[in-house]
Design an enzyme around this catalytic site. Structure first.
Site, PDB file in Angstrom:
ATOM      1  N   GLY A  65       0.784  -1.230   0.000  1.00  0.00           N
ATOM      2  CA  GLY A  65       0.000   0.000   0.000  1.00  0.00           C
ATOM      3  C   GLY A  65       0.809   1.269   0.000  1.00  0.00           C
ATOM      4  O   GLY A  65       0.244   2.370   0.021  1.00  0.00           O
ATOM      5  N   ALA A  66       2.131   1.179  -0.048  1.00  0.00           N
ATOM      6  CA  ALA A  66       2.977   2.371  -0.004  1.00  0.00           C
ATOM      7  C   ALA A  66       3.089   3.059  -1.356  1.00  0.00           C
ATOM      8  O   ALA A  66       3.409   4.251  -1.420  1.00  0.00           O
ATOM      9  CB  ALA A  66       4.369   2.012   0.504  1.00  0.00           C
TER      10      ALA A  66
ATOM     11  N   TYR B 226      10.167 -21.128   9.337  1.00  0.00           N
ATOM     12  CA  TYR B 226       9.069 -20.481  10.051  1.00  0.00           C
ATOM     13  C   TYR B 226       9.156 -20.876  11.520  1.00  0.00           C
ATOM     14  O   TYR B 226       9.024 -22.056  11.869  1.00  0.00           O
ATOM     15  CB  TYR B 226       7.729 -20.925   9.459  1.00  0.00           C
TER      16      TYR B 226
END
Length: 528
Positions: free
Chosen positions: A257-258, A444
């Site tokens: 979203g930048a 992970y």
């Protein structure tokens, strides 16, 4: 979604009594000092946006699609990392947006961005709200709106010849799968956030699903994007591949979203598999299992799902010993899955069995694989129960080349165990490999410990040590969680000063007012 936890509150389950006892005896976990605050009791500051700004936004999207009530703002506050949830449970609302805006089209998004740029109102795109890296909490802003894309939730079209589909960004993953299944297709993208995440979020964060070995990461599936920015629209992806300059799709994928708001995603789709088979294998050690996974990743046949738990994660997962067979030592559990046409599944399964057996693997039958498939979206609910019991539990991930994986694994474990033990809260650190490539794999980690006096800062100290270990041993700061604000400083180290300057130059061009998710992803200039 539960505002202060994960998912559907009706699916929450308390920890079994023996588990609570083990947490107390082994890790020193004590019950939380106070229960989480109720939503009705949470206080939030008055919106910092003047009425005329809200009116201008409502003129674009409609009065009912601009919301400044307390509950709407609280439900769009932060993401779902453990620190995010601990702050929410304590009733801390400093990161709440000043309003929630719900556009219904690409053109409405463009218009909202134009108004916000003119008025210097920060904008944070909001899909499923599942960020775990500070991707929804902008920095250094006077006021901001959460741009909730839930109204943009259509399957726009399906091209059955090219096997592509055009999806809107607010479409949630389960709905996307259901709509595609009606046409006989699937994305094959099933991350742990699947039940709540959105299509736009998958693209913005470079999501990777649990069947990535067979279907690829989400960024592998994207063939086209439409993006709204404060300076106009960007449409990328005219063909499957192109030699017409750098691929600008890669500029948008992972941009969080930048650089703009994704308003349309064109994806590769595949036929719904006719057959699915999941099974378990045991290896004597994590190193032996990793070597077997590498052989499959490099030389095939490649399963659709391929994951390996280390000794600790395997031990913790064996509360029901019948899942992998009575009378065997724990070792390391590998889950191997195959999807596709029946003949193809049978052939790949047989070929993989030859490789796994030759590498020292012991077949455990289908029970472990089926158990994993049945519960693969349940871990976040378990985290809520652990938090209720007074434990701290969080995850982090990385990836590296195969030659670096062993030292990366040891360095991160050492950093976490050393830091948390030194703070008086010795942890349980578990790890698995869940995404493999010819050249490397992801790691992970899941960490469980007592919370300490200030659990948020307590974890921040350990996370910084783990991040330093990752960058110091050649790993990437994120394989699929993203950068957000939590990883931004280490991402700057990873790409170097020139790389950071390139990102700032792009940001300045598409978002000269700096309203798009300020502080997320893009490293600040040195003088700032």
């Amino acid at each position: 979604m539960l505002w202060s936890g994960w998912g559907d509150p009706a699916r929450a389950e308390p920890l079994p009594g023996p588990t609570a006892g083990l947490l107390r005896d082994l890790l020193g976990v004590r019950p939380a000092a106070a229960p989480p605050v109720e939503l009705a009791a949470v206080k939030v500051a008055a919106p910092r946006l003047p009425g005329e700004d809200l009116t201008a936004l409502a003129a674009i999207v409609g009065d009912g699609n601009v919301r400044a009530d307390a509950e709407s703002r609280i439900r769009h506050m932060r993401g779902k990392s453990t620190p995010d949830l601990l702050r929410a449970r304590a009733g801390e609302t400093s990161d709440a947006p000043d309003a929630v805006v719900l556009p219904g089209s690409h053109h409405e998004v463009l218009a909202v961005l134009e108004v916000c740029a003119a008025k210097r109102i920060a904008v944070v795109p909001f899909g499923g709200g599942t960020s775990v890296v500070g991707g929804l909490a902008p920095e250094g802003v006077d006021a901001f709106v959460a741009l909730d894309l839930r109204r943009m939730d259509r399957l726009v079209s399906v091209d059955e010849v090219s096997r592509t589909a055009v999806l809107q960004p607010g479409l949630r993953a389960p709905a996307a799968e259901a709509l595609l299944a009606e046409r006989g297709f699937t994305l094959g993208h099933f991350p742990q956030s699947f039940e709540w995440a959105s299509i736009g979020g998958f693209a913005a964060a470079r999501s990777s699903g649990q069947a990535s070995a067979g279907y690829g990461r989400f960024d592998d599936m994207v063939v086209g994007l439409t993006v709204a920015t404060p300076t106009g629209a960007l449409e990328v992806g005219r063909a499957p591949k192109s030699a017409a300059g750098p691929d600008l799709r890669q500029l948008v994928l992972g941009s969080e979203g930048a650089f703009g708001v994704i308003t349309s995603v064109t994806v590769r789709i595949r036929p719904v598999p006719e057959a699915r088979e999941y099974e378990g294998w045991r290896f004597a050690s994590f190193d032996a299992g990793a070597a077997a996974l590498r052989r499959l990743a490099q030389d095939g046949p490649l399963p659709t799902v391929l994951r390996l738990s280390d000794e600790t994660e395997t031990m913790v997962g064996l509360a029901d010993p019948s899942a992998i067979g009575q009378g065997t030592s724990a070792g390391c559990l590998a889950v191997v899955g195959f999807e596709g046409a029946p003949d193809d599944v049978a052939a790949r399964r047989a070929g993989a069995a030859d490789v796994l057996g030759a590498a020292g693997g012991e077949p455990l039958g289908t029970a472990p694989g089926e158990k994993w498939e049945h519960g693969r979206f349940s871990a976040p609910y378990l985290r809520d129960s652990l938090l209720d019991a007074g434990a701290f539990v969080e995850t982090l991930e990385t990836a590296g080349f195969w030659s670096d994986v062993p030292k990366l694994y040891e360095a991160v474990r050492h950093a976490l165990i050393g830091t948390l033990s030194g703070a008086g809260t010795p942890p349980l650190v578990m790890c698995h490999i869940s995404h493999v490539y010819e050249t490397g794999a992801s790691l992970y980690f899941t960490v469980v410990s007592a919370q300490g006096e200030d659990p948020v800062e307590h974890w921040a100290h350990a996370k910084r040590a783990a991040n330093d270990a990752i960058t110091g041993t050649g790993g990437t700061i994120s394989h699929h969680h993203g950068v957000g604000t939590d990883h931004r400083d280490w991402y700057a180290r990873e790409i170097g000063p020139l790389g950071a300057a390139v990102l700032r130059a792009i940001k300045d061009r598409v978002d000269p007012a700096g309203i798009l998710n300020p502080g997320v992803l893009v490293p600040p200039a040195p003088e700032e």
